[in-house]
Write a protein that holds these residues in place. Structure first.
Motif, mmCIF file in Angstrom:
data_model
loop_
_atom_site.group_PDB
_atom_site.id
_atom_site.type_symbol
_atom_site.label_atom_id
_atom_site.label_comp_id
_atom_site.label_asym_id
_atom_site.label_seq_id
_atom_site.Cartn_x
_atom_site.Cartn_y
_atom_site.Cartn_z
ATOM 1 N N ASN A 578 -53.601 6.489 10.336
ATOM 2 C CA ASN A 578 -54.054 7.510 9.376
ATOM 3 C C ASN A 578 -52.929 7.993 8.467
ATOM 4 N N ASP A 579 -51.982 7.084 8.207
ATOM 5 C CA ASP A 579 -50.899 7.346 7.263
ATOM 6 C C ASP A 579 -50.015 8.529 7.670
ATOM 7 N N LYS A 580 -49.951 8.805 8.993
ATOM 8 C CA LYS A 580 -49.071 9.871 9.463
ATOM 9 C C LYS A 580 -47.614 9.422 9.395
ATOM 10 N N ASN A 581 -46.722 10.394 9.336
ATOM 11 C CA ASN A 581 -45.296 10.085 9.305
ATOM 12 C C ASN A 581 -44.873 9.417 10.608
ATOM 13 N N LEU A 582 -43.997 8.438 10.480
ATOM 14 C CA LEU A 582 -43.501 7.710 11.638
ATOM 15 C C LEU A 582 -42.125 8.237 12.016
ATOM 16 N N ASN A 583 -41.937 8.535 13.318
ATOM 17 C CA ASN A 583 -40.634 8.983 13.793
ATOM 18 C C ASN A 583 -40.466 8.607 15.256
ATOM 19 N N ALA A 584 -39.370 9.032 15.850
ATOM 20 C CA ALA A 584 -39.039 8.642 17.227
ATOM 21 C C ALA A 584 -39.993 9.235 18.250
ATOM 22 N N SER A 585 -40.803 10.202 17.849
ATOM 23 C CA SER A 585 -41.767 10.810 18.767
ATOM 24 C C SER A 585 -43.176 10.251 18.594
ATOM 25 N N SER A 586 -43.350 9.335 17.664
ATOM 26 C CA SER A 586 -44.667 8.724 17.449
ATOM 27 C C SER A 586 -45.075 7.929 18.689
ATOM 28 N N PRO A 587 -46.368 7.623 18.823
ATOM 29 C CA PRO A 587 -46.840 6.907 20.014
ATOM 30 C C PRO A 587 -46.082 5.601 20.250
ATOM 31 N N LEU A 588 -45.820 5.313 21.520
ATOM 32 C CA LEU A 588 -45.149 4.079 21.912
ATOM 33 C C LEU A 588 -46.192 2.977 22.042
ATOM 34 N N TYR A 589 -45.961 1.872 21.390
ATOM 35 C CA TYR A 589 -46.917 0.760 21.454
ATOM 36 C C TYR A 589 -46.889 0.111 22.832
ATOM 37 N N LYS A 590 -48.082 -0.032 23.436
ATOM 38 C CA LYS A 590 -48.196 -0.678 24.750
ATOM 39 C C LYS A 590 -49.245 -1.774 24.760
ATOM 40 N N GLU A 591 -50.293 -1.631 23.946
ATOM 41 C CA GLU A 591 -51.369 -2.610 23.922
ATOM 42 C C GLU A 591 -51.980 -2.628 22.528
ATOM 43 N N PRO A 592 -52.760 -3.681 22.200
ATOM 44 C CA PRO A 592 -53.331 -3.767 20.855
ATOM 45 C C PRO A 592 -54.065 -2.495 20.442
ATOM 46 N N VAL A 593 -53.888 -2.123 19.187
ATOM 47 C CA VAL A 593 -54.474 -0.902 18.625
ATOM 48 C C VAL A 593 -55.792 -1.267 17.952
ATOM 49 N N ALA A 594 -56.843 -0.506 18.256
ATOM 50 C CA ALA A 594 -58.163 -0.754 17.664
ATOM 51 C C ALA A 594 -58.392 0.190 16.486
ATOM 52 N N VAL A 595 -58.896 -0.364 15.373
ATOM 53 C CA VAL A 595 -59.168 0.416 14.170
ATOM 54 C C VAL A 595 -60.593 0.128 13.725
ATOM 55 N N ASP A 596 -61.396 1.167 13.478
ATOM 56 C CA ASP A 596 -62.772 0.963 13.027
ATOM 57 C C ASP A 596 -63.101 1.799 11.788
ATOM 58 N N LYS A 597 -62.065 2.380 11.189
ATOM 59 C CA LYS A 597 -62.248 3.097 9.931
ATOM 60 C C LYS A 597 -60.978 2.960 9.105
ATOM 61 N N SER A 598 -61.105 3.265 7.835
ATOM 62 C CA SER A 598 -59.963 3.070 6.943
ATOM 63 C C SER A 598 -58.743 3.836 7.445
ATOM 64 N N SER A 599 -57.613 3.131 7.484
ATOM 65 C CA SER A 599 -56.401 3.753 7.991
ATOM 66 C C SER A 599 -55.186 2.963 7.536
#
Length: 774
Positions: A578-599
């Motif tokens: 959702n176009d949020k700012n990315l930083n060191a506290s953003s979610p840690l990737y562990k598994e494929p991310v699902a998207v079903d709306k514009s982002s």
């Protein structure tokens, strides 16, 4: 008070005067050597370099090698070590010749009070010095004095030698010319990585780069071309003889002697490449009589295909010319190897040439392929008579291989396999793994390159020995090298970017035993090496850190599933949606991310709270045509089918890599696309995603028209957008947008007009990835 003064300062005096410093013991994780030694034993304690440390050498050559490390201390520490012939009691680095070792082997023993280096040749001593350099703190690479540094290295025992005798890099200085100062820097870096061969591609269609006294027009004419640097390499226009030629340059024979001497001082042999019979338009521009036709030609400014302006193999004057050129080359280069190219010769002129046909008859040759073999065989005999060895690209196998020739296999490893079976030495340099002019990261963010993909980990997978080789064949594999062709590389900074860190990976691949290759451990050591490369002022790529996304549509749910990765194991990948700012506290990737709306997805690797490499930005836009039925007239080309009919309505955007599986392509055809929206929806805009890569024959459309229907049968035009052709030297992505009056629509028809302005009967490609309806 005087007594107290001595008590306070006595420990410091001991520390400065004696190298026996045991206050630090190193761990294995602090050993970041690349390439890693064959055998290594880490002991407790350390050796401390001070201004009182001295070298002990056995002659002038060893003294020059000692100066390689001394020059680093002079800049970074502000002092140099004395170079002696008599051994002091303590605190010294001693060179000992040991003829029982192999040619490039060395032994390094570091104790608390002395360092002993044993080697059979200057190369071994140089490699030992480079190992000491990498054991020292990274600050040894500083060009300015560094204060408050203990120049300590661990007590260690190393017995080391390379797996392969040919560990090389080819620099193409013909397509784009590089001044000798950059060649000197490259030699420094090759020595640092224990590479031993610099292959200079001095001749090609676009420039002759070496002074030949007997034939001055080779550089007066052949070294310069019309400046078309603003255009894509493969979309530059033909030049005419006599046009102003301002781009180019060449090395004088004095320059070459300086390069060769500098390389020798660093343990590097310089192998010249003088192309023949093809890739020589620059020579024919200077001396047209060397071709079959004798017609004047100009030095081309860009890509040439097919390559028909080649040396005439029927004229005796051709061989007289080449032998005279090679005689001057032999005097300049002490290397026993001379590379003659031999690749990509289109022999249509030979088929028509009376002189060539006469040669075929007189020599009893089967045809033009055997004529090329005759050509190479004759040059091999000439070089052999002057105690030199001919090397050629694997095309020299065609028609039969000259007896003493060596093969450099670039079209995969098959040519090398065949040559080794016939008992010829081979150097493996396949485009699949060691063409450094290919992309190494995301095509959308990397500098323009050839469309191949050679990431860092693929380089590390390279092995010059092919599994299917038998024991005898394997003995003929001399080693491997990287090739950096310079069609798209026009500055030293870009050249460095394409070389590093891939050259670092290759250096280890060609040095260490195969069973010791370890990508995870190499990755760890490379992280530390980056700090050293920073101080060496090398413009290296951080592409291996960058995150890539693999997106697929879940056929059941319709969601987009996005898998994120980068090249290094166990990386910390952070992401946002959702176009949020990315930083060191953003979610840690562990598994494929699902998207079903514009982002908008953003992702990057983080280390110690800071981003590494480029940030990935992917826009997933769920427009009104997503998942709808699509028909195409005519059908897309069989070579570019994307993911099928749904390619243009599946949300997933393509990249500048036209082989990425998300493009539909048409060749020279106007296209009609109909999208059935299934029910009436309000529409106010339409976008068509396209690509332009003029060098690959891909052009933006010249017009896009949109038509709407409420019943799927009767259409009315609702808008169009046109674009005049423009010369474009880059690879570009563009969404062509048509804004329309808001209306109810059930079906949309899009007509796309392909560019038809190519000269002759040339046909342009049209590429489309997504058609977005709002």
């Amino acid at each position: 008070m005087k007594y107290l003064y001595y008590l306070l300062y006595f420990p410091i005096l001991v520390f400065s005067a004696c190298s026996g410093s045991k206050e630090k013991t190193f761990s294995e994780n602090e050993l970041n050597l690349i390439p890693f030694p064959k055998e290594l034993k880490l002991n407790e304690g350390s050796f401390n370099f001070t201004k009182e440390t001295s070298f002990v050498v056995e002659g002038t050559q060893q003294k020059e090698i000692a100066e390689l490390l001394n020059s680093k201390f002079s800049a970074a520490a502000g002092w140099e070590m004395a170079i002696l012939e008599e051994k002091p009691q303590t605190n010294f680095i001693q060179f000992k010749e040991n003829k029982d070792l192999n040619e490039e082997a060395y032994k390094l023993l570091v104790e608390d009070e002395k360092i002993i280096i044993e080697a059979a040749s200057s190369s071994g001593f140089i490699y030992a010095i480079e190992t000491l350099r990498q054991l020292l703190p990274v600050e040894i690479e500083s060009t300015e004095k560094v204060n408050v540094i203990n120049w300590q290295i661990p007590q260690i025992e190393i017995s080391d030698e390379p797996r392969f005798e040919w560990r090389g890099l080819m620099l193409d200085v013909s397509r784009h010319f590089f001044e000798k100062e950059y060649i000197f820097k490259t030699i420094d870096r090759l020595a640092f990585l224990k590479m031993n061969t610099l292959h200079l591609h001095l001749v090609d269609d676009q420039g002759w780069r070496i002074e030949i006294k007997k034939y001055p027009k080779l550089t007066e004419v052949g070294a310069f071309r019309v400046d078309q640097e603003d255009k894509h390499w493969d979309a530059r226009s033909d030049n005419k003889p006599g046009e102003e030629a301002s781009y180019g340059g060449f090395y004088t024979q004095k320059d070459i002697k300086q390069i060769v001497a500098y390389a020798a001082k660093h343990g590097i042999k310089v192998v010249p490449e003088i192309e023949m019979p093809a890739h020589v338009t620059s020579a024919i521009a200077a001396y047209p009589e060397l071709s079959c036709t004798g017609k004047p030609v100009a030095v081309p400014s860009g890509g040439v295909w097919p390559i028909t302006d080649i040396y005439c193999a029927g004229k005796e004057e051709t061989f007289e010319f080449l032998e005279n050129v090679l005689l001057e080359v032999i005097k300049l280069f002490p290397s026993k190897y001379i590379h003659v190219g031999g690749d990509e010769a289109t022999k249509t002129e030979w088929e028509k040439c009376e002189d060539c046909q006469r040669r075929i008859r007189e020599e009893g040759l089967a045809g033009v392929d055997e004529l090329q073999s005759y050509f190479i065989r004759r040059m091999e005999e000439f070089l052999s008579s002057h105690d030199r060895v001919l090397i050629g690209w694997d095309e020299i196998l065609e028609g039969g291989l000259a007896p003493g020739a060596k093969v450099m296999s670039w079209r995969g490893t098959e040519g090398g396999w065949e040559a080794s079976e016939e008992g010829h030495d081979v150097i493996m340099t396949p485009g699949s793994h060691v063409y450094f002019n290919f992309y190494q990261g995301d095509f959308n963010t990397e500098p323009m390159a050839f469309s191949g993909f050679t990431p860092l980990n693929k380089v590390y997978e390279f092995d010059p020995v092919v599994d299917s080789m038998n024991t005898a064949q394997k003995k003929y594999v001399l080693g491997g090298q990287a090739n950096l062709w310079s069609e798209f590389i026009d500055t030293p900074e870009l050249s460095e970017y394409m070389l590093f860190p891939r050259l670092v990976a290759l250096s280890e691949v060609l040095w260490i035993p195969e069973d010791k290759k370890d990508w995870a451990d190499f990755s760890r050591r490379l992280h530390a090496m980056f700090k050293r490369l920073d101080l060496m002022d090398i413009n290296y790529a951080t592409s291996a850190y960058s995150v890539t996304a693999e997106s697929v549509v879940d056929s059941t749910s319709g969601k987009i599933k996005i898998a994120l990765k980068n090249e290094f194991p166990n990386s910390e990948i952070r992401y946002t949606l959702n176009d949020k700012n990315l930083n060191a506290s953003s979610p840690l990737y562990k598994e494929p991310v699902a998207v079903d709306k514009s982002s908008v997805l953003r992702a990057a690797v983080y280390e110690n709270g800071k981003p590494k490499g480029d940030t990935l930005v992917k826009d997933f836009h769920f427009h009104k045509a997503v998942g709808k039925k699509v028909s195409y007239k005519p059908k897309y080309n069989d070579n570019y089918t994307g993911v099928g009919k749904s390619t243009t309505v599946n949300v997933i955007r393509a990249t500048k890599n036209f082989h990425d599986g998300q493009w539909l392509g048409w060749l020279g055809e106007d296209v009609e696309v109909i999208i059935d929206l299934e029910k009436s929806v309000q529409v106010e805009s339409l976008k068509v995603g396209t690509m332009e890569n003029q060098g690959s024959g891909i052009y933006f459309p010249v017009k896009i028209s949109a038509f709407a229907s409420k019943n799927g049968e009767e259409y009315s035009k609702i808008g169009e957008v046109s674009r005049d052709f423009k010369t474009n030297g880059a690879v570009s992505l563009k969404d062509f947008e048509i804004n329309v009056k808001l209306q109810e629509v059930k079906c949309i028809k899009v007509k796309i007009d392909t560019y038809k302005g190519l000269p002759g009967n040339g046909k342009a490609w049209l590429f489309v990835d997504e058609i977005m309806i709002e």
